[in-house]
Motif scaffolding. Structure first.
Motif, PDB file in Angstrom:
ATOM      1  N   MET A   8       0.832  -1.199   0.000  1.00  0.00           N
ATOM      2  CA  MET A   8       0.000   0.000   0.000  1.00  0.00           C
ATOM      3  C   MET A   8       0.871   1.255   0.000  1.00  0.00           C
ATOM      4  SD  MET A   8      -2.659   1.340   2.877  1.00  0.00           S
ATOM      5  CE  MET A   8      -4.214   1.332   2.044  1.00  0.00           C
ATOM      6  N   GLU A   9       0.413   2.248  -0.695  1.00  0.00           N
ATOM      7  CA  GLU A   9       1.133   3.518  -0.778  1.00  0.00           C
ATOM      8  C   GLU A   9       1.127   4.215   0.583  1.00  0.00           C
ATOM      9  OE1 GLU A   9       0.779   7.734  -3.219  1.00  0.00           O
ATOM     10  OE2 GLU A   9      -0.845   6.292  -3.322  1.00  0.00           O
ATOM     11  N   THR A  10       2.257   4.789   0.938  1.00  0.00           N
ATOM     12  CA  THR A  10       2.339   5.553   2.178  1.00  0.00           C
ATOM     13  C   THR A  10       1.636   6.889   1.975  1.00  0.00           C
ATOM     14  OG1 THR A  10       4.410   4.525   2.818  1.00  0.00           O
ATOM     15  CG2 THR A  10       3.909   6.642   3.826  1.00  0.00           C
ATOM     16  N   ILE A  11       0.668   7.166   2.828  1.00  0.00           N
ATOM     17  CA  ILE A  11      -0.096   8.412   2.738  1.00  0.00           C
ATOM     18  C   ILE A  11       0.657   9.519   3.458  1.00  0.00           C
ATOM     19  CG2 ILE A  11      -2.298   9.502   3.311  1.00  0.00           C
ATOM     20  CD1 ILE A  11      -3.333   6.442   3.247  1.00  0.00           C
ATOM     21  N   ILE A  12       1.089   9.216   4.669  1.00  0.00           N
ATOM     22  CA  ILE A  12       1.875  10.168   5.462  1.00  0.00           C
ATOM     23  C   ILE A  12       3.053   9.393   6.044  1.00  0.00           C
ATOM     24  CG2 ILE A  12       1.891  11.716   7.455  1.00  0.00           C
ATOM     25  CD1 ILE A  12      -1.144  12.004   7.029  1.00  0.00           C
ATOM     26  N   ARG A  13       4.244   9.927   5.844  1.00  0.00           N
ATOM     27  CA  ARG A  13       5.442   9.260   6.364  1.00  0.00           C
ATOM     28  C   ARG A  13       5.411   9.214   7.889  1.00  0.00           C
ATOM     29  NH1 ARG A  13       7.673  13.298   3.538  1.00  0.00           N
ATOM     30  NH2 ARG A  13       9.010  13.851   5.291  1.00  0.00           N
ATOM     31  N   LYS A  14       5.913   8.125   8.432  1.00  0.00           N
ATOM     32  CA  LYS A  14       5.918   7.928   9.882  1.00  0.00           C
ATOM     33  C   LYS A  14       6.646   9.063  10.604  1.00  0.00           C
ATOM     34  CE  LYS A  14       6.114   3.558  11.057  1.00  0.00           C
ATOM     35  NZ  LYS A  14       6.595   2.232  11.486  1.00  0.00           N
ATOM     36  N   GLU A  15       7.721   9.586   9.991  1.00  0.00           N
ATOM     37  CA  GLU A  15       8.474  10.662  10.646  1.00  0.00           C
ATOM     38  C   GLU A  15       7.677  11.971  10.693  1.00  0.00           C
ATOM     39  OE1 GLU A  15      10.429   9.947   6.534  1.00  0.00           O
ATOM     40  OE2 GLU A  15       9.652   8.724   8.168  1.00  0.00           O
ATOM     41  N   ASN A  16       6.539  12.039   9.986  1.00  0.00           N
ATOM     42  CA  ASN A  16       5.672  13.223  10.019  1.00  0.00           C
ATOM     43  C   ASN A  16       4.446  12.996  10.905  1.00  0.00           C
ATOM     44  OD1 ASN A  16       7.436  14.446   8.295  1.00  0.00           O
ATOM     45  ND2 ASN A  16       5.949  14.889   6.709  1.00  0.00           N
ATOM     46  N   MET A  17       4.556  12.061  11.833  1.00  0.00           N
ATOM     47  CA  MET A  17       3.456  11.786  12.758  1.00  0.00           C
ATOM     48  C   MET A  17       3.929  11.987  14.194  1.00  0.00           C
ATOM     49  SD  MET A  17       1.765   8.353  11.197  1.00  0.00           S
ATOM     50  CE  MET A  17       0.886   8.393   9.657  1.00  0.00           C
ATOM     51  N   ARG A  18       3.028  12.489  15.017  1.00  0.00           N
ATOM     52  CA  ARG A  18       3.302  12.660  16.445  1.00  0.00           C
ATOM     53  C   ARG A  18       2.024  12.295  17.207  1.00  0.00           C
ATOM     54  NH1 ARG A  18       7.101  13.803  13.840  1.00  0.00           N
ATOM     55  NH2 ARG A  18       8.619  15.494  14.014  1.00  0.00           N
ATOM     56  N   VAL A  19       2.198  11.781  18.426  1.00  0.00           N
ATOM     57  CA  VAL A  19       1.035  11.460  19.258  1.00  0.00           C
ATOM     58  C   VAL A  19       1.077  12.233  20.571  1.00  0.00           C
ATOM     59  CG1 VAL A  19       0.618   9.171  18.258  1.00  0.00           C
ATOM     60  CG2 VAL A  19       2.137   9.380  20.214  1.00  0.00           C
ATOM     61  N   LYS A  20      -0.118  12.571  21.029  1.00  0.00           N
ATOM     62  CA  LYS A  20      -0.329  13.183  22.351  1.00  0.00           C
ATOM     63  C   LYS A  20       0.473  14.465  22.570  1.00  0.00           C
ATOM     64  CE  LYS A  20      -2.885   9.565  23.439  1.00  0.00           C
ATOM     65  NZ  LYS A  20      -4.270   9.640  23.072  1.00  0.00           N
ATOM     66  N   LEU A  21       0.456  15.361  21.580  1.00  0.00           N
ATOM     67  CA  LEU A  21       1.145  16.647  21.741  1.00  0.00           C
ATOM     68  C   LEU A  21       0.305  17.590  22.589  1.00  0.00           C
ATOM     69  CD1 LEU A  21       2.553  17.334  18.157  1.00  0.00           C
ATOM     70  CD2 LEU A  21       3.725  16.363  20.130  1.00  0.00           C
ATOM     71  N   PRO A  22       0.952  18.406  23.425  1.00  0.00           N
ATOM     72  CA  PRO A  22       0.207  19.357  24.255  1.00  0.00           C
ATOM     73  C   PRO A  22      -0.186  20.595  23.446  1.00  0.00           C
ATOM     74  CG  PRO A  22       2.551  19.538  24.709  1.00  0.00           C
ATOM     75  CD  PRO A  22       2.394  18.421  23.701  1.00  0.00           C
ATOM     76  N   ALA A  23      -1.387  21.093  23.694  1.00  0.00           N
ATOM     77  CA  ALA A  23      -1.839  22.350  23.087  1.00  0.00           C
ATOM     78  C   ALA A  23      -2.927  22.921  23.989  1.00  0.00           C
ATOM     79  CB  ALA A  23      -2.374  22.124  21.682  1.00  0.00           C
ATOM     80  N   GLU A  24      -2.774  24.187  24.344  1.00  0.00           N
ATOM     81  CA  GLU A  24      -3.748  24.848  25.221  1.00  0.00           C
ATOM     82  C   GLU A  24      -4.987  25.302  24.450  1.00  0.00           C
ATOM     83  OE1 GLU A  24      -3.792  25.124  28.607  1.00  0.00           O
ATOM     84  OE2 GLU A  24      -2.136  23.715  28.359  1.00  0.00           O
ATOM     85  N   ASP A  25      -4.802  25.634  23.151  1.00  0.00           N
ATOM     86  CA  ASP A  25      -5.924  26.144  22.361  1.00  0.00           C
ATOM     87  C   ASP A  25      -5.712  25.774  20.892  1.00  0.00           C
ATOM     88  OD1 ASP A  25      -3.961  27.916  21.376  1.00  0.00           O
ATOM     89  OD2 ASP A  25      -4.560  29.503  22.757  1.00  0.00           O
ATOM     90  N   TRP A  26      -6.661  26.157  20.050  1.00  0.00           N
ATOM     91  CA  TRP A  26      -6.587  25.740  18.648  1.00  0.00           C
ATOM     92  C   TRP A  26      -5.380  26.334  17.929  1.00  0.00           C
ATOM     93  CZ3 TRP A  26      -6.653  29.149  14.632  1.00  0.00           C
ATOM     94  CH2 TRP A  26      -7.240  30.399  14.827  1.00  0.00           C
TER      95      TRP A  26
END
Length: 145
Positions: free
Chosen positions: A1-19
């Motif tokens: 399957m074609e890679t849609i988004i490279r793994k190195e361009n993914m992050r999980v559970k990043l903090p953000a106070e607002d939009w």
């Protein structure tokens, strides 16, 4: 399957106070990749200020982008999940999954969105993504592996 988004361009559970901070977080991934400048991140934030929360296209999911411009150094996409969901002022709030698309022209913009739409068609994919604990898990969910 074609890679849609490279793994190195993914992050999980990043903090953000607002939009705005959430948009900066997803934009910073593409900045680190050398794909966009700060100007593109600012343009994404300005677009939401000007046009409202139109980027919140599904419950819990926002598609951060701005018009193709010289601030886009190369076509690219990033995907993040947020530690705590943020509100944009949309009926689809709160948002916990964000995709950032950077395109050099209208054609590449449409192609990128088509690829993403196909991948995101699965039922409850955003809930699964939001629950992902690792980038590997997020990658596998997006690529249906």
């Amino acid at each position: 399957m074609e890679t849609i988004i490279r793994k190195e361009n993914m992050r999980v559970k990043l903090p953000a106070e607002d939009w705005q901070e959430a948009v900066r977080q997803v934009g910073s991934v593409l900045k680190e990749a050398g794909s966009i400048t700060d100007g593109y991140v600012n343009a994404m934030i300005e677009a939401v200020r000007e046009f409202g929360p139109y980027i919140v296209i599904m419950p819990g999911f926002a598609l951060a982008h701005a018009a193709p411009s010289a601030e886009v150094l190369q076509e690219d996409m990033a995907l993040i999940t947020l530690e705590k969901p943020v509100c944009f002022g949309s009926a689809n709030d709160p948002v916990s999954v964000m995709l950032c698309v950077a395109c050099v022209d209208q054609d590449s913009h449409i192609r990128a969105l088509q690829k993403v739409a196909l991948a995101l068609g699965e039922e409850d994919i955003f809930g699964k993504m939001a629950a992902a604990g690792t980038v590997d898990e997020l990658y596998d969910i997006l690529h249906h592996e």
